[in-house]
Design a protein around this motif. Sequence first.
Motif, PDB file in Angstrom:
ATOM      1  N   LEU A  41       0.839  -1.192   0.000  1.00  0.00           N
ATOM      2  CA  LEU A  41       0.000   0.000   0.000  1.00  0.00           C
ATOM      3  C   LEU A  41       0.881   1.252   0.000  1.00  0.00           C
ATOM      4  O   LEU A  41       2.071   1.182   0.294  1.00  0.00           O
ATOM      5  N   LEU A  48      -0.627   5.247   6.215  1.00  0.00           N
ATOM      6  CA  LEU A  48      -1.222   5.304   4.884  1.00  0.00           C
ATOM      7  C   LEU A  48      -1.267   6.763   4.449  1.00  0.00           C
ATOM      8  O   LEU A  48      -1.760   7.625   5.186  1.00  0.00           O
ATOM      9  N   THR A  50      -2.929   8.370   2.026  1.00  0.00           N
ATOM     10  CA  THR A  50      -4.264   8.909   1.780  1.00  0.00           C
ATOM     11  C   THR A  50      -5.246   7.763   1.585  1.00  0.00           C
ATOM     12  O   THR A  50      -4.837   6.623   1.406  1.00  0.00           O
ATOM     13  N   THR A  51      -6.506   8.077   1.625  1.00  0.00           N
ATOM     14  CA  THR A  51      -7.552   7.102   1.343  1.00  0.00           C
ATOM     15  C   THR A  51      -8.433   7.651   0.231  1.00  0.00           C
ATOM     16  O   THR A  51      -8.359   8.834  -0.111  1.00  0.00           O
ATOM     17  N   LYS A  53     -10.957   6.814  -3.539  1.00  0.00           N
ATOM     18  CA  LYS A  53     -11.018   6.119  -4.821  1.00  0.00           C
ATOM     19  C   LYS A  53     -10.569   7.037  -5.949  1.00  0.00           C
ATOM     20  O   LYS A  53     -10.829   8.238  -5.934  1.00  0.00           O
ATOM     21  N   GLU A 136     -12.887  -1.767  -3.433  1.00  0.00           N
ATOM     22  CA  GLU A 136     -12.254  -1.351  -2.167  1.00  0.00           C
ATOM     23  C   GLU A 136     -10.900  -2.034  -2.033  1.00  0.00           C
ATOM     24  O   GLU A 136     -10.698  -3.141  -2.531  1.00  0.00           O
ATOM     25  N   LEU A 139      -7.695  -0.879   4.213  1.00  0.00           N
ATOM     26  CA  LEU A 139      -7.570   0.395   4.917  1.00  0.00           C
ATOM     27  C   LEU A 139      -8.108   1.586   4.126  1.00  0.00           C
ATOM     28  O   LEU A 139      -7.860   2.726   4.480  1.00  0.00           O
ATOM     29  N   GLY A 140      -8.806   1.320   3.033  1.00  0.00           N
ATOM     30  CA  GLY A 140      -9.317   2.404   2.197  1.00  0.00           C
ATOM     31  C   GLY A 140      -8.279   2.966   1.243  1.00  0.00           C
ATOM     32  O   GLY A 140      -8.472   4.050   0.685  1.00  0.00           O
ATOM     33  N   ALA A 141      -7.173   2.242   1.053  1.00  0.00           N
ATOM     34  CA  ALA A 141      -6.101   2.706   0.172  1.00  0.00           C
ATOM     35  C   ALA A 141      -6.604   2.861  -1.260  1.00  0.00           C
ATOM     36  O   ALA A 141      -7.428   2.079  -1.720  1.00  0.00           O
ATOM     37  N   PRO A 142      -6.077   3.842  -1.988  1.00  0.00           N
ATOM     38  CA  PRO A 142      -6.464   4.026  -3.383  1.00  0.00           C
ATOM     39  C   PRO A 142      -5.772   3.057  -4.339  1.00  0.00           C
ATOM     40  O   PRO A 142      -6.310   2.736  -5.397  1.00  0.00           O
ATOM     41  N   GLU A 144      -2.776  -0.407  -4.703  1.00  0.00           N
ATOM     42  CA  GLU A 144      -1.965  -1.477  -4.121  1.00  0.00           C
ATOM     43  C   GLU A 144      -1.150  -2.097  -5.251  1.00  0.00           C
ATOM     44  O   GLU A 144      -1.670  -2.298  -6.348  1.00  0.00           O
TER      45      GLU A 144
END
Length: 155
Positions: A41, A48, A50-51, A53, A136, A139-142, A144
């Motif tokens: 991530l 992290l 940022t989170t 989409k 998704e 952790l809500g990562a944009p 990976e």
Amino acid sequence: MRKWTRRLAEIGVELPEVARPVASYAPAVRSGNHVYTAGQLPIVGGELVTTGKLGAEVDQDAGRRLARTCTLNALAAVHGLVGLDSLAGVVKVVGFVASAEGFNAQPAVLNGASELLGEIFGDAGTHARSAVGVAELPLGAPVEVELIAEIDTTA
């Protein structure tokens, strides 16, 4: 043997510490002449970045930068396991992009990973790649990124 760590210094890129897994897995494993990384991530300094989409909270240029961060984390995992200088190159990259409805530029986002690998490894960084849009990520990562690298057995 190739000197990839020297190349990193030449282009002004520093590998981060190996990111701590967010669940029960290893950051990287070796099987034969290949190293497989877990999905990495965009974590910097244990956090992290940022989170959100792509196509909603995160724009495409930011996504490219996040893919680059993920790739640095993947390379750190490889380096922590076998040492970056033991690599012959990169074989495969798989990238996942948390995508808002209608966002379909996943390949452009993953270019952030591919371009970094080209900067570091030159022709040895040319790889097969998959860029997958998903609803998704952890952790809500944009973004990976995971990769497969080949170990140089001639050295």
